[in-house]
Design a protein around this motif. Structure first.
Motif, PDB file in Angstrom:
ATOM      1  N   HIS A  32       0.864  -1.177   0.000  1.00 45.13           N
ATOM      2  CA  HIS A  32       0.000   0.000   0.000  1.00 45.13           C
ATOM      3  C   HIS A  32       0.902   1.229   0.000  1.00 45.13           C
ATOM      4  CE1 HIS A  32      -3.202  -2.699   1.492  1.00 45.13           C
ATOM      5  NE2 HIS A  32      -2.322  -3.121   2.380  1.00 45.13           N
ATOM      6  N   ARG A  33       0.549   2.235  -0.791  1.00 50.25           N
ATOM      7  CA  ARG A  33       1.326   3.481  -0.817  1.00 50.25           C
ATOM      8  C   ARG A  33       0.384   4.667  -0.666  1.00 50.25           C
ATOM      9  NH1 ARG A  33       2.867   6.185  -5.906  1.00 50.25           N
ATOM     10  NH2 ARG A  33       3.642   8.179  -5.194  1.00 50.25           N
ATOM     11  N   PHE A  34       0.707   5.528   0.293  1.00 49.90           N
ATOM     12  CA  PHE A  34      -0.096   6.715   0.561  1.00 49.90           C
ATOM     13  C   PHE A  34       0.804   7.891   0.893  1.00 49.90           C
ATOM     14  CE2 PHE A  34      -2.924   3.215   1.381  1.00 49.90           C
ATOM     15  CZ  PHE A  34      -4.087   3.643   0.766  1.00 49.90           C
ATOM     16  N   PHE A  35       0.247   9.101   0.809  1.00 48.37           N
ATOM     17  CA  PHE A  35       0.974  10.286   1.247  1.00 48.37           C
ATOM     18  C   PHE A  35       1.152  10.227   2.758  1.00 48.37           C
ATOM     19  CE2 PHE A  35      -0.988  12.318  -2.612  1.00 48.37           C
ATOM     20  CZ  PHE A  35       0.212  12.535  -3.288  1.00 48.37           C
ATOM     21  N   VAL A  36       2.340  10.531   3.227  1.00 46.72           N
ATOM     22  CA  VAL A  36       2.635  10.531   4.659  1.00 46.72           C
ATOM     23  C   VAL A  36       1.680  11.455   5.410  1.00 46.72           C
ATOM     24  CG1 VAL A  36       4.342  11.246   6.395  1.00 46.72           C
ATOM     25  CG2 VAL A  36       5.050   9.863   4.451  1.00 46.72           C
ATOM     26  N   ALA A  37       1.488  12.669   4.925  1.00 44.90           N
ATOM     27  CA  ALA A  37       0.650  13.650   5.628  1.00 44.90           C
ATOM     28  C   ALA A  37      -0.779  13.138   5.808  1.00 44.90           C
ATOM     29  CB  ALA A  37       0.655  14.985   4.884  1.00 44.90           C
ATOM     30  N   MET A  39      -1.765   9.958   5.854  1.00 43.61           N
ATOM     31  CA  MET A  39      -1.763   8.822   6.775  1.00 43.61           C
ATOM     32  C   MET A  39      -1.568   9.296   8.209  1.00 43.61           C
ATOM     33  SD  MET A  39      -2.437   5.680   6.822  1.00 43.61           S
ATOM     34  CE  MET A  39      -2.300   5.063   5.161  1.00 43.61           C
ATOM     35  N   GLU A  40      -0.702  10.285   8.420  1.00 42.07           N
ATOM     36  CA  GLU A  40      -0.515  10.827   9.775  1.00 42.07           C
ATOM     37  C   GLU A  40      -1.831  11.398  10.300  1.00 42.07           C
ATOM     38  OE1 GLU A  40       2.679  13.636   9.265  1.00 42.07           O
ATOM     39  OE2 GLU A  40       4.191  12.135   9.794  1.00 42.07           O
ATOM     40  N   ARG A  41      -2.543  12.085   9.438  1.00 43.62           N
ATOM     41  CA  ARG A  41      -3.823  12.669   9.842  1.00 43.62           C
ATOM     42  C   ARG A  41      -4.828  11.574  10.219  1.00 43.62           C
ATOM     43  NH1 ARG A  41      -7.626  15.319   5.968  1.00 43.62           N
ATOM     44  NH2 ARG A  41      -9.364  15.865   7.276  1.00 43.62           N
ATOM     45  N   ALA A  42      -4.927  10.547   9.395  1.00 45.78           N
ATOM     46  CA  ALA A  42      -5.858   9.443   9.671  1.00 45.78           C
ATOM     47  C   ALA A  42      -5.491   8.738  10.973  1.00 45.78           C
ATOM     48  CB  ALA A  42      -5.853   8.443   8.517  1.00 45.78           C
ATOM     49  N   LEU A  43      -4.222   8.500  11.185  1.00 47.11           N
ATOM     50  CA  LEU A  43      -3.794   7.812  12.400  1.00 47.11           C
ATOM     51  C   LEU A  43      -4.040   8.667  13.634  1.00 47.11           C
ATOM     52  CD1 LEU A  43      -0.493   6.078  11.253  1.00 47.11           C
ATOM     53  CD2 LEU A  43      -2.742   5.041  11.585  1.00 47.11           C
ATOM     54  N   SER A  44      -3.828   9.968  13.509  1.00 46.66           N
ATOM     55  CA  SER A  44      -4.041  10.834  14.671  1.00 46.66           C
ATOM     56  C   SER A  44      -5.518  10.900  15.049  1.00 46.66           C
ATOM     57  CB  SER A  44      -3.497  12.240  14.416  1.00 46.66           C
ATOM     58  OG  SER A  44      -4.324  12.935  13.500  1.00 46.66           O
ATOM     59  N   LEU A  45      -6.399  10.724  14.077  1.00 39.47           N
ATOM     60  CA  LEU A  45      -7.834  10.758  14.349  1.00 39.47           C
ATOM     61  C   LEU A  45      -8.371   9.427  14.849  1.00 39.47           C
ATOM     62  CD1 LEU A  45      -9.024  12.840  11.272  1.00 39.47           C
ATOM     63  CD2 LEU A  45      -8.836  13.618  13.639  1.00 39.47           C
ATOM     64  N   SER A  46      -7.731   8.337  14.435  1.00 39.42           N
ATOM     65  CA  SER A  46      -8.276   7.016  14.753  1.00 39.42           C
ATOM     66  C   SER A  46      -7.518   6.286  15.850  1.00 39.42           C
ATOM     67  CB  SER A  46      -8.284   6.139  13.498  1.00 39.42           C
ATOM     68  OG  SER A  46      -6.956   5.806  13.136  1.00 39.42           O
ATOM     69  N   ALA A  47      -6.356   6.774  16.201  1.00 38.32           N
ATOM     70  CA  ALA A  47      -5.475   6.006  17.082  1.00 38.32           C
ATOM     71  C   ALA A  47      -5.869   6.064  18.541  1.00 38.32           C
ATOM     72  CB  ALA A  47      -4.049   6.524  16.935  1.00 38.32           C
ATOM     73  N   MET A 114     -10.536   7.036   3.377  1.00 36.75           N
ATOM     74  CA  MET A 114     -11.863   7.464   2.916  1.00 36.75           C
ATOM     75  C   MET A 114     -12.689   8.084   4.037  1.00 36.75           C
ATOM     76  SD  MET A 114     -12.914   4.534   0.196  1.00 36.75           S
ATOM     77  CE  MET A 114     -11.838   4.171  -1.200  1.00 36.75           C
ATOM     78  N   GLU A 115     -12.336   7.762   5.289  1.00 39.64           N
ATOM     79  CA  GLU A 115     -13.062   8.343   6.409  1.00 39.64           C
ATOM     80  C   GLU A 115     -12.679   9.801   6.655  1.00 39.64           C
ATOM     81  OE1 GLU A 115      -9.273   6.908   8.351  1.00 39.64           O
ATOM     82  OE2 GLU A 115     -10.478   6.395   6.611  1.00 39.64           O
ATOM     83  N   ILE A 116     -11.550  10.245   6.078  1.00 43.54           N
ATOM     84  CA  ILE A 116     -11.130  11.638   6.273  1.00 43.54           C
ATOM     85  C   ILE A 116     -11.173  12.474   5.002  1.00 43.54           C
ATOM     86  CG2 ILE A 116      -9.702  11.118   8.279  1.00 43.54           C
ATOM     87  CD1 ILE A 116      -7.236  11.498   6.397  1.00 43.54           C
ATOM     88  N   GLU A 117     -11.203  11.819   3.853  1.00 39.10           N
ATOM     89  CA  GLU A 117     -11.205  12.552   2.578  1.00 39.10           C
ATOM     90  C   GLU A 117     -12.374  12.089   1.714  1.00 39.10           C
ATOM     91  OE1 GLU A 117      -9.461  15.085   2.188  1.00 39.10           O
ATOM     92  OE2 GLU A 117      -7.802  14.785   3.573  1.00 39.10           O
ATOM     93  N   GLY A 118     -13.329  12.958   1.497  1.00 37.75           N
ATOM     94  CA  GLY A 118     -14.501  12.612   0.695  1.00 37.75           C
ATOM     95  C   GLY A 118     -14.193  12.330  -0.760  1.00 37.75           C
ATOM     96  N   ASP A 119     -13.034  12.829  -1.238  1.00 38.01           N
ATOM     97  CA  ASP A 119     -12.665  12.613  -2.638  1.00 38.01           C
ATOM     98  C   ASP A 119     -11.513  11.614  -2.780  1.00 38.01           C
ATOM     99  OD1 ASP A 119     -10.676  14.232  -1.568  1.00 38.01           O
ATOM    100  OD2 ASP A 119     -10.575  15.574  -3.286  1.00 38.01           O
ATOM    101  N   GLN A 120     -11.267  10.826  -1.730  1.00 41.68           N
ATOM    102  CA  GLN A 120     -10.201   9.830  -1.771  1.00 41.68           C
ATOM    103  C   GLN A 120     -10.475   8.809  -2.876  1.00 41.68           C
ATOM    104  OE1 GLN A 120      -7.420   9.696   0.193  1.00 41.68           O
ATOM    105  NE2 GLN A 120      -6.673   7.849  -0.791  1.00 41.68           N
ATOM    106  N   VAL A 121      -9.446   8.510  -3.659  1.00 41.08           N
ATOM    107  CA  VAL A 121      -9.515   7.485  -4.694  1.00 41.08           C
ATOM    108  C   VAL A 121      -8.364   6.516  -4.448  1.00 41.08           C
ATOM    109  CG1 VAL A 121      -9.339   6.990  -7.160  1.00 41.08           C
ATOM    110  CG2 VAL A 121     -10.552   9.036  -6.387  1.00 41.08           C
ATOM    111  N   ASN A 122      -8.697   5.251  -4.279  1.00 39.60           N
ATOM    112  CA  ASN A 122      -7.682   4.221  -4.092  1.00 39.60           C
ATOM    113  C   ASN A 122      -7.693   3.298  -5.295  1.00 39.60           C
ATOM    114  OD1 ASN A 122      -7.024   5.263  -1.571  1.00 39.60           O
ATOM    115  ND2 ASN A 122      -8.438   3.917  -0.499  1.00 39.60           N
TER     116      ASN A 122
END
Length: 148
Positions: A32-37, A39-47, A114-122
């Motif tokens: 899996h490859r994602f932007f660090v920023a 992923m940091e945001r998602a982890l800070s919200l869900s962790a 997808m829980e933090i970005e409404g326009d996320q495309v994977n």
């Protein structure tokens, strides 16, 4: 001045998941490859705020948002291989023994960020026998049926 913050922001939100059948190692390799920023945001919200181990935190997040479910509804849990990051991207590596999945039909759900970005495309790429199939996953349509 807001120039520095704008340099790190981006207007598009995407990630890539690669499923690769490796006959030599007899495994389904997953990356899996994602932007660090992002992923940091998602982890800070869900962790769990008490969780200090970044790898455990990432593994928990990935296992929650990336799932392989068999036709019978059985969840196949990939083995954690590791992760690495640079200034821009984070890569997460997992694998599943090929004998557990080969020739079987699965629903693959990949809803990371997808829980933090409404326009996320994977994008989900499945590579086997030298051929790659690509699937586009979005909020509300984050799963696809594939035969491994």
């Amino acid at each position: 001045m807001t120039l520095a913050s704008q340099a790190h922001a981006h207007r598009y939100h995407f990630g890539i998941t690669e499923l690769s059948v490796n006959e030599r190692t007899q495994s389904l390799e997953i990356s899996h490859r994602f932007f660090v920023a992002d992923m940091e945001r998602a982890l800070s919200l869900s962790a769990d705020k008490e969780m200090k181990d970044a790898q455990k935190q990432m593994a928990s997040y990935v296992n929650q948002h990336f799932q392989l479910k068999s036709e019978a509804g059985v969840l196949v849990k990939p083995t954690w291989v590791g992760m690495e990051a640079d200034v821009h991207d984070v890569w997460v590596y997992q694998e599943v023994p090929l004998k557990e999945v080969q020739g079987k039909l699965f629903v693959v759900r990949q809803s990371m960020l997808m829980e933090i970005e409404g326009d996320q495309v994977n994008t989900l790429n499945l590579t086997r026998d030298g051929k790659t199939e690509s699937f586009t996953l979005k909020p509300g349509a984050s799963a696809v049926e594939i035969r491994l």
